[in-house]
Design a protein around this motif. Sequence first.
Motif, PDB file in Angstrom:
ATOM      1  N   LEU A 130       0.581  -0.686   0.047  1.00  0.00           N
ATOM      2  CA  LEU A 130       0.067   0.159   0.391  1.00  0.00           C
ATOM      3  C   LEU A 130       0.728   1.253   0.048  1.00  0.00           C
ATOM      4  CD1 LEU A 130      -3.023  -1.427   2.719  1.00  0.00           C
ATOM      5  CD2 LEU A 130      -3.350  -0.626   0.210  1.00  0.00           C
ATOM      6  N   MET A 131       1.648   1.526   0.469  1.00  0.00           N
ATOM      7  CA  MET A 131       2.469   2.435   0.534  1.00  0.00           C
ATOM      8  C   MET A 131       3.618   2.756  -0.504  1.00  0.00           C
ATOM      9  SD  MET A 131       4.872   1.550   4.355  1.00  0.00           S
ATOM     10  CE  MET A 131       3.493   1.330   5.987  1.00  0.00           C
ATOM     11  N   LYS A 132       3.866   1.609  -1.187  1.00  0.00           N
ATOM     12  CA  LYS A 132       4.317   1.177  -2.733  1.00  0.00           C
ATOM     13  C   LYS A 132       3.125   2.312  -4.051  1.00  0.00           C
ATOM     14  CE  LYS A 132       7.213  -1.290  -5.963  1.00  0.00           C
ATOM     15  NZ  LYS A 132       6.481  -0.749  -7.360  1.00  0.00           N
ATOM     16  N   VAL A 133       2.192   2.120  -3.611  1.00  0.00           N
ATOM     17  CA  VAL A 133       1.112   2.115  -4.519  1.00  0.00           C
ATOM     18  C   VAL A 133       0.723   3.896  -4.147  1.00  0.00           C
ATOM     19  CG1 VAL A 133      -1.009   1.589  -3.683  1.00  0.00           C
ATOM     20  CG2 VAL A 133      -0.677   1.809  -6.206  1.00  0.00           C
ATOM     21  N   CYS A 134       0.610   3.679  -2.687  1.00  0.00           N
ATOM     22  CA  CYS A 134       0.373   5.184  -2.404  1.00  0.00           C
ATOM     23  C   CYS A 134       1.282   6.240  -2.669  1.00  0.00           C
ATOM     24  CB  CYS A 134      -0.034   5.453  -0.885  1.00  0.00           C
ATOM     25  SG  CYS A 134      -1.173   5.048  -0.748  1.00  0.00           S
ATOM     26  N   GLU A 135       2.620   6.184  -3.072  1.00  0.00           N
ATOM     27  CA  GLU A 135       4.274   6.699  -3.082  1.00  0.00           C
ATOM     28  C   GLU A 135       3.680   7.229  -5.112  1.00  0.00           C
ATOM     29  OE1 GLU A 135       8.953   6.650  -3.154  1.00  0.00           O
ATOM     30  OE2 GLU A 135       7.177   6.157  -1.451  1.00  0.00           O
ATOM     31  N   GLU A 136       3.414   5.870  -5.631  1.00  0.00           N
ATOM     32  CA  GLU A 136       4.019   5.879  -7.371  1.00  0.00           C
ATOM     33  C   GLU A 136       2.413   7.184  -7.956  1.00  0.00           C
ATOM     34  OE1 GLU A 136       5.121   1.501  -7.727  1.00  0.00           O
ATOM     35  OE2 GLU A 136       2.923   2.394  -8.213  1.00  0.00           O
ATOM     36  N   MET A 137       1.316   6.743  -7.353  1.00  0.00           N
ATOM     37  CA  MET A 137       0.464   7.317  -7.321  1.00  0.00           C
ATOM     38  C   MET A 137      -0.129   8.808  -6.587  1.00  0.00           C
ATOM     39  SD  MET A 137      -2.451   4.057  -7.437  1.00  0.00           S
ATOM     40  CE  MET A 137      -4.047   5.944  -8.004  1.00  0.00           C
ATOM     41  N   ASP A 138       1.094   9.119  -5.892  1.00  0.00           N
ATOM     42  CA  ASP A 138       0.999  10.820  -4.745  1.00  0.00           C
ATOM     43  C   ASP A 138      -0.169  10.953  -4.223  1.00  0.00           C
ATOM     44  OD1 ASP A 138       2.217  12.951  -4.053  1.00  0.00           O
ATOM     45  OD2 ASP A 138       1.527  14.238  -5.042  1.00  0.00           O
ATOM     46  N   ARG A 155       2.616   5.588  26.358  1.00  0.00           N
ATOM     47  CA  ARG A 155       4.071   5.912  24.847  1.00  0.00           C
ATOM     48  C   ARG A 155       3.896   5.299  23.547  1.00  0.00           C
ATOM     49  NH1 ARG A 155       8.044   3.907  28.129  1.00  0.00           N
ATOM     50  NH2 ARG A 155       9.448   3.791  26.924  1.00  0.00           N
ATOM     51  N   ILE A 156       2.260   5.533  23.118  1.00  0.00           N
ATOM     52  CA  ILE A 156       2.025   5.789  21.658  1.00  0.00           C
ATOM     53  C   ILE A 156       2.349   7.240  21.236  1.00  0.00           C
ATOM     54  CG2 ILE A 156      -0.033   6.098  20.245  1.00  0.00           C
ATOM     55  CD1 ILE A 156      -1.013   4.243  22.900  1.00  0.00           C
ATOM     56  N   ARG A 157       2.832   6.932  20.295  1.00  0.00           N
ATOM     57  CA  ARG A 157       3.491   8.491  19.312  1.00  0.00           C
ATOM     58  C   ARG A 157       2.924   8.467  17.146  1.00  0.00           C
ATOM     59  NH1 ARG A 157       4.866   8.722  23.816  1.00  0.00           N
ATOM     60  NH2 ARG A 157       6.578   8.735  24.380  1.00  0.00           N
ATOM     61  N   VAL A 158       3.550   9.931  17.216  1.00  0.00           N
ATOM     62  CA  VAL A 158       2.594  10.074  15.500  1.00  0.00           C
ATOM     63  C   VAL A 158       4.284  10.722  15.176  1.00  0.00           C
ATOM     64  CG1 VAL A 158       1.453  11.217  14.405  1.00  0.00           C
ATOM     65  CG2 VAL A 158       0.064  10.182  16.198  1.00  0.00           C
ATOM     66  N   THR A 159       4.422   9.833  14.390  1.00  0.00           N
ATOM     67  CA  THR A 159       5.999  10.160  13.643  1.00  0.00           C
ATOM     68  C   THR A 159       5.862   9.890  12.016  1.00  0.00           C
ATOM     69  OG1 THR A 159       8.152  10.053  13.957  1.00  0.00           O
ATOM     70  CG2 THR A 159       7.099   8.203  14.540  1.00  0.00           C
ATOM     71  N   THR A 160       6.717  10.090  11.476  1.00  0.00           N
ATOM     72  CA  THR A 160       6.993   9.340  10.049  1.00  0.00           C
ATOM     73  C   THR A 160       8.117   7.432  10.532  1.00  0.00           C
ATOM     74  OG1 THR A 160       9.225  10.700   9.573  1.00  0.00           O
ATOM     75  CG2 THR A 160       7.006  11.414   9.218  1.00  0.00           C
ATOM     76  N   ARG A 178      12.458   0.036   2.358  1.00  0.00           N
ATOM     77  CA  ARG A 178      13.457   0.348   2.720  1.00  0.00           C
ATOM     78  C   ARG A 178      14.251  -0.245   1.196  1.00  0.00           C
ATOM     79  NH1 ARG A 178      15.374   1.105   7.910  1.00  0.00           N
ATOM     80  NH2 ARG A 178      15.389   4.047   8.250  1.00  0.00           N
ATOM     81  N   LYS A 179      14.204  -2.236   0.990  1.00  0.00           N
ATOM     82  CA  LYS A 179      14.691  -2.763  -0.223  1.00  0.00           C
ATOM     83  C   LYS A 179      13.733  -2.045  -1.604  1.00  0.00           C
ATOM     84  CE  LYS A 179      16.256  -6.905   2.485  1.00  0.00           C
ATOM     85  NZ  LYS A 179      15.746  -8.181   3.141  1.00  0.00           N
ATOM     86  N   LEU A 180      12.699  -1.473  -1.345  1.00  0.00           N
ATOM     87  CA  LEU A 180      11.881  -1.322  -2.296  1.00  0.00           C
ATOM     88  C   LEU A 180      12.128   0.243  -2.523  1.00  0.00           C
ATOM     89  CD1 LEU A 180       8.843  -2.855  -1.593  1.00  0.00           C
ATOM     90  CD2 LEU A 180      10.425  -3.468  -2.975  1.00  0.00           C
ATOM     91  N   SER A 181      13.320   0.900  -1.933  1.00  0.00           N
ATOM     92  CA  SER A 181      13.599   1.755  -1.876  1.00  0.00           C
ATOM     93  C   SER A 181      12.461   3.398  -1.755  1.00  0.00           C
ATOM     94  CB  SER A 181      14.369   2.504  -3.577  1.00  0.00           C
ATOM     95  OG  SER A 181      15.072   1.970  -3.698  1.00  0.00           O
ATOM     96  N   LEU A 182      11.537   3.154  -1.224  1.00  0.00           N
ATOM     97  CA  LEU A 182      10.373   3.623  -1.064  1.00  0.00           C
ATOM     98  C   LEU A 182      11.150   4.342  -0.197  1.00  0.00           C
ATOM     99  CD1 LEU A 182       7.420   1.172   0.125  1.00  0.00           C
ATOM    100  CD2 LEU A 182       8.004   2.317  -2.518  1.00  0.00           C
ATOM    101  N   ASN A 183       9.927   6.218  -0.089  1.00  0.00           N
ATOM    102  CA  ASN A 183      10.711   7.414   0.556  1.00  0.00           C
ATOM    103  C   ASN A 183      10.048   6.324   1.825  1.00  0.00           C
ATOM    104  OD1 ASN A 183      10.973   9.728   1.999  1.00  0.00           O
ATOM    105  ND2 ASN A 183       9.938  10.659   0.864  1.00  0.00           N
ATOM    106  N   LEU A 184      10.543   6.962   3.055  1.00  0.00           N
ATOM    107  CA  LEU A 184       9.973   6.599   4.517  1.00  0.00           C
ATOM    108  C   LEU A 184       9.489   7.605   4.668  1.00  0.00           C
ATOM    109  CD1 LEU A 184      11.813   3.998   4.102  1.00  0.00           C
ATOM    110  CD2 LEU A 184      12.071   3.312   6.579  1.00  0.00           C
ATOM    111  N   LYS A 185       9.732   8.872   4.968  1.00  0.00           N
ATOM    112  CA  LYS A 185       9.615  10.061   5.313  1.00  0.00           C
ATOM    113  C   LYS A 185       8.105  10.613   4.892  1.00  0.00           C
ATOM    114  CE  LYS A 185      14.582  12.045   5.926  1.00  0.00           C
ATOM    115  NZ  LYS A 185      14.401  11.514   7.363  1.00  0.00           N
ATOM    116  N   ARG A 186       7.298   9.991   4.022  1.00  0.00           N
ATOM    117  CA  ARG A 186       6.194  10.038   3.186  1.00  0.00           C
ATOM    118  C   ARG A 186       5.335   9.408   3.952  1.00  0.00           C
ATOM    119  NH1 ARG A 186       2.954   8.863  -0.735  1.00  0.00           N
ATOM    120  NH2 ARG A 186       2.539  10.434  -0.808  1.00  0.00           N
TER     121      ARG A 186
END
Length: 238
Positions: A130-138, A155-160, A178-186
């Motif tokens: 899902l992360m991959k297709v969302c990155e591809e489709m912005d 201890r529950i947090r919200v981050t990237t 990371r193996k798929l070179s996805l942008n973890l910051k998005r």
Amino acid sequence: MREEQFLRLELLIGKENVEKLHGKRITLVGAGAVGGYAFESLVRSGIGFIRIVDFDSFCLSNLNRQILATYDTIGMPKVDAARDRALSINPDIIIESVNAFADDSNYGEIVKDADLVIDCIDSVDSKVGLMKVCEEMDIPIISSMGAALRRDISRIRVTTLDKTCVCPLAKAVRTKARKLSLNLKRVKVVFSDEEVVFTYSENSGLGSLAPVTAVFGQNIANEALKTLIGEDEFFALH
């Protein structure tokens, strides 16, 4: 949408932003413990369209933590229970129920036309897919990491995704992403930095608490509203 139903929301965020939410489309994948609470709050916040995706049905062991699980919904597909619940809260909402497992065969259909995707599932492959297709489709995506085994809601947090730590599920997701070179910051995530003794493997039955899954879900819903409205406007005084 019925104006009086959203009066208290309008008093807080303004009429224009309430109308903006009425026009938004969300895909929410996973109608279980975390997803159910997120779904409930988003329905009550006046989102106009929600595509709810899940392959499972409710059983007795869901009753301790899943808001959509009741004795009346035992044996019912989760997406059907979610649809009925949503329409009982807001008859004007449009719910698209997709009784399916999210995988390579349907990612595109699941996220199409969405302003935001919310991932509340356990499968690492599906989360990263899902992360991959969302990155591809912005398309922005908010993802839940592991809520099971945690006891401390503070201890529950919200981050990237790139800033997660401790959580075994988050580690597995980061590694594959990371193996798929996805942008973890998005990828916005909700996770817990509470230490657990656990090595992640899929399909594991794990103990969980309703307060913890509820706080995960409510954090996701809150982040979703901020994303859909815009953070500056969300926090502006009206």
